[in-house]
Design a protein around this motif. Structure first.
Motif: not given
Length: 304
Positions: A32-35, A259-263, A279-280
């Protein structure tokens, strides 16, 4: 086009983030911080909203604050469904907002508030009116969930599905319109509030309802819309063509995009709820979407 960028959806709901992989939430906090940093670097006029807390939990927000997450967002989103899933009364909405305000000075947005028609349409009608009375004027943004019922052929995003009993089936009855587009009684109840209480409507990849949905939104006079762009979907063939079509269709609204949901191929586990290995990569996706769809003229501030 994008008024706000929401970082993840219901992160403290285990149907949307896997706490077994991330028991202390440090992985989510880092992501979340990086985003937040990436979104701000790309377009500082886009309001960054921390994904809607569900349940509304001030302790969880304090945990994330300890990790520095609130330094990288401009507002906090909350979700509430007191007549269907939450163990509190609909009349407690003001108290729930105050509980979050007690632990942060960030504006609190209600990015989902809803009542299903599962038991009776009359309950949903009353729920629309009472939600509007309790929330309009108390939060900078309020989004009713949702415009459409979830089609029964699709699965609700929850882990235990039918084992949840009626809680699972309520997912399919949250809309103002039925699956086939026919209006429910709650649509008429919602219409007087449409300019002040926006809507949340998720669109699946190449969703056949998009054009009809836009027509309804304009007919109702909706100004603020919340939807999503899925990181997982972004790796599908022709994903950008669909994203372009979706966002162009929604260009007349002030859009909060989630923005969500991991491939699967990017997660620690091969599932959309998994923390990403890198996460980047999620931050890069957020930045790319804001670059492509962010409003050049700038969005409103979080408190407006």
């Amino acid at each position: 086009m994008i008024e706000a960028a929401k970082i993840w959806n219901e992160p403290n709901n285990k149907s949307h983030w896997d706490p077994e992989i991330d028991p202390d939430w440090s992985r989510f906090a880092q992501m979340a911080r990086l985003a937040g940093q990436a979104i701000r670097a790309e377009n500082p006029r886009v309001t960054r909203v921390l994904g809607g807390l569900s349940p509304i939990d001030p302790g969880y927000l304090q945990l994330l604050d300890g990790y520095g997450v609130l330094d990288e967002v401009d507002a906090v989103g909350v979700h509430g469904f007191p007549l269907d899933w939450n163990l509190w009364s609909i009349h407690d909405w003001p108290q729930k907002l105050d509980e979050i305000r007690a632990v942060t000075d960030k504006p609190v947005w209600v990015t989902e508030a809803g009542v299903s028609s599962f038991g009776a349409e009359e309950v949903q009608v009353w729920g629309v009116k009472r939600t509007a009375e309790l929330l309009i004027g108390r939060a900078p943004r309020v989004h009713w969930y949702s415009l459409y019922d979830l089609p029964r052929a699709w699965e609700a995003t929850t882990r235990h599905k039918e084992a949840e009993g009626s809680s699972y089936y309520r997912h399919f009855h949250m809309g103002l319109l039925r699956e086939d587009g026919a209006p429910k009684a709650a649509l008429e109840a919602y219409a007087p509030y449409a300019a002040e209480m926006g809507l949340c409507q998720w669109f699946h990849f190449e969703d056949h309802r998009l054009d009809e949905a836009v027509a309804w939104l304009k007919r109702l006079g909706v100004k603020h819309l919340r939807t999503g762009l899925s990181w997982a979907d972004s790796l599908r063939p022709d994903a950008l063509a669909w994203f372009d079509r979706q966002m162009e269709a929604l260009s007349d609204f002030a859009v909060t995009v989630t923005f969500c949901f991991t491939p699967e191929e990017c997660g620690i586990a091969p599932h959309h709820t998994s923390p990403p290995r890198a996460p980047e990569e999620f931050a890069e996706f957020c930045a790319a979407m804001v670059r492509r769809y962010g409003s050049a003229g700038g969005a409103l501030t979080a408190a407006e």
